[in-house]
Write an enzyme that holds these catalytic residues in place. Structure first.
Site, mmCIF file in Angstrom:
data_model
loop_
_atom_site.group_PDB
_atom_site.id
_atom_site.type_symbol
_atom_site.label_atom_id
_atom_site.label_comp_id
_atom_site.label_asym_id
_atom_site.label_seq_id
_atom_site.Cartn_x
_atom_site.Cartn_y
_atom_site.Cartn_z
ATOM 1 N N ASP A 1 0.868 -1.174 0.000
ATOM 2 C CA ASP A 1 0.000 0.000 0.000
ATOM 3 C C ASP A 1 0.905 1.224 0.000
ATOM 4 O O ASP A 1 1.702 1.402 0.927
ATOM 5 C CB ASP A 1 -0.921 0.019 1.225
ATOM 6 C CG ASP A 1 -1.989 1.104 1.128
ATOM 7 O OD1 ASP A 1 -1.631 2.275 0.917
ATOM 8 O OD2 ASP A 1 -3.186 0.783 1.264
ATOM 9 N N ALA B 1 -12.505 -6.726 -4.875
ATOM 10 C CA ALA B 1 -12.490 -5.259 -4.902
ATOM 11 C C ALA B 1 -13.254 -4.760 -6.121
ATOM 12 O O ALA B 1 -14.473 -4.547 -6.054
ATOM 13 C CB ALA B 1 -11.047 -4.750 -4.896
ATOM 14 N N ARG B 2 -12.575 -4.600 -7.242
ATOM 15 C CA ARG B 2 -13.200 -4.177 -8.486
ATOM 16 C C ARG B 2 -12.497 -4.880 -9.641
ATOM 17 O O ARG B 2 -11.270 -5.030 -9.642
ATOM 18 C CB ARG B 2 -13.114 -2.653 -8.677
ATOM 19 C CG ARG B 2 -14.035 -1.854 -7.759
ATOM 20 C CD ARG B 2 -15.498 -2.067 -8.095
ATOM 21 N NE ARG B 2 -16.391 -1.237 -7.292
ATOM 22 C CZ ARG B 2 -16.941 -1.625 -6.158
ATOM 23 N NH1 ARG B 2 -16.661 -2.832 -5.664
ATOM 24 N NH2 ARG B 2 -17.764 -0.818 -5.509
ATOM 25 N N HIS C 1 -20.638 -11.208 -7.328
ATOM 26 C CA HIS C 1 -20.540 -9.990 -6.525
ATOM 27 C C HIS C 1 -21.357 -10.125 -5.232
ATOM 28 O O HIS C 1 -22.196 -9.287 -4.916
ATOM 29 C CB HIS C 1 -21.025 -8.777 -7.329
ATOM 30 C CG HIS C 1 -20.421 -7.488 -6.870
ATOM 31 N ND1 HIS C 1 -19.997 -6.510 -7.733
ATOM 32 C CD2 HIS C 1 -20.170 -7.006 -5.626
ATOM 33 C CE1 HIS C 1 -19.511 -5.484 -7.055
ATOM 34 N NE2 HIS C 1 -19.611 -5.757 -5.766
ATOM 35 N N GLU D 1 -18.862 -6.783 -15.798
ATOM 36 C CA GLU D 1 -19.603 -7.519 -14.774
ATOM 37 C C GLU D 1 -21.096 -7.443 -15.074
ATOM 38 O O GLU D 1 -21.650 -6.347 -15.082
ATOM 39 C CB GLU D 1 -19.313 -6.917 -13.404
ATOM 40 C CG GLU D 1 -19.811 -7.742 -12.243
ATOM 41 C CD GLU D 1 -19.367 -7.171 -10.901
ATOM 42 O OE1 GLU D 1 -20.245 -6.929 -10.053
ATOM 43 O OE2 GLU D 1 -18.149 -6.952 -10.714
#
Length: 337
Positions: free
Chosen positions: A187, A247-248, A295, A276
């Site tokens: 991070d 996450a995405r 999801h 998606e």
């Protein structure tokens, strides 16, 4: 927002979510804190029927399906002082005009992080036991594997790489503590000392990908993270490694990932994809080394009440003159979901 009288609040979301977000006992508690009509839920701020509700609204209680709150909305809601979001990210919900007016914005993203972290922990443990490969093998052979065939299975000392010390990433780091993993973290906003306090070794992304047996993505979807796992970085993950994405989908170059998965070199647990959902012809639906879920890691079913409870608690704090516990700040939008 302390007041002798109850503030006027309005629901703005897809009403299908309302009964689970605010079941009767929680709705009764909410109505003791704010004046609102639970039978009226705004889905379009430009609808004429919404006008009288917005005109007096001091608080918008929002959720999935809420339209974007922009300057036109604020004109229709001149008394608005707070937006309390009973869901996760407010990035697509709150327009610049909201911040410019100084409206307080709060989100239940922290509460929504818990089920995502729980889902991810479950998948890490199952992946470490090679459950997905062994399931396919057992279906085909009906024979238990030999000790030699399971010699590399297990979760003792396995390396787990966490990409992103987000709300979900931090909750996951907490959940990983009782287990015997080597935990790695990448991070750019976290230093080595903070990472150590979180129970992880801080690494550059490329080093984490090389060392992690299991790599789990928890970074926000922002321009800087789009396709952060591109073809060269995916190639760094060791043969047989597992990629988990809750996450995405945009964090991963989907074409490159599909090639890796079709080759069988990597395994993946994908709760999010790009696009998606995937097209019906995508091979990821049937590959034995891919677990594809729709999801569902975030709050669903009875978990939604937890999000509603956050909103009620925030409104209680505001009416008591206290700052919100889960405020979203404009300055943080560039690096959070």
């Amino acid at each position: 927002m302390p007041s002798a009288k109850l503030p006027r609040a309005v629901f703005a979301m897809d009403p299908v979510h309302l009964p689970l977000l605010f079941p009767p006992p929680l709705l009764a508690r909410l109505r003791r804190t704010a004046e609102l009509d639970p039978a009226h839920v705004v889905r379009d701020f430009t609808d004429r029927t919404a006008a009288p509700y917005l005109a007096g609204a001091e608080v918008l209680i929002t959720g999935w399906g809420c339209p974007r709150i922009d300057a036109r909305t604020l004109t229709a809601a001149p008394r608005l002082r707070a937006v309390l979001h009973a869901a996760g990210s407010v990035r697509a919900l709150v327009g610049e005009a909201v911040w410019e007016r100084g409206v307080t914005v709060s989100s239940a993203a922290g509460a929504n992080a818990l089920p995502v972290a729980e889902y991810t922990l479950a998948m890490i443990l199952l992946a470490g036991k090679d459950v997905f490969t062994q399931r396919e093998r057992f279906r085909a052979t009906h024979v238990r594997p030999s000790p030699a065939e399971t010699a590399t299975i297990g979760n003792v000392g396995r390396s787990v790489g966490i990409v992103g010390a987000s709300r979900v990433g931090r909750r996951l780091l907490e959940l990983l503590r009782p287990h015997d993993f080597e935990v790695l973290l990448h991070d750019p906003y976290v230093g080595a000392e903070e990472a150590a306090a979180l129970g992880a070794e801080l690494l550059p992304l490329e080093d984490l990908l090389r060392r992690g047996d299991i790599v789990s993505l928890h970074a926000p979807d922002i321009p800087e993270t789009r396709h952060m796992l591109d073809r060269p970085r995916l190639a760094l993950i060791r043969d047989g490694g597992v990629l988990i994405n809750t996450a995405r989908g945009a964090l991963v170059d989907h074409e490159a990932l599909t090639e890796e998965l079709v080759s069988g070199r990597l395994h993946a647990v994908l709760d999010v994809t790009e696009p998606e959902p995937l097209p019906a012809e995508s091979p990821l639906y049937t590959l034995p080394n891919v677990l594809l879920t729709p999801h569902l890691a975030g709050s669903l079913g009875n978990e939604l009440e937890r999000l509603g409870r956050v909103v009620v608690e925030e409104l209680e704090r505001l009416t008591a003159g206290l700052p919100p516990a889960h405020e979203v700040r404009y300055a943080d939008l560039g690096r959070v979901a």
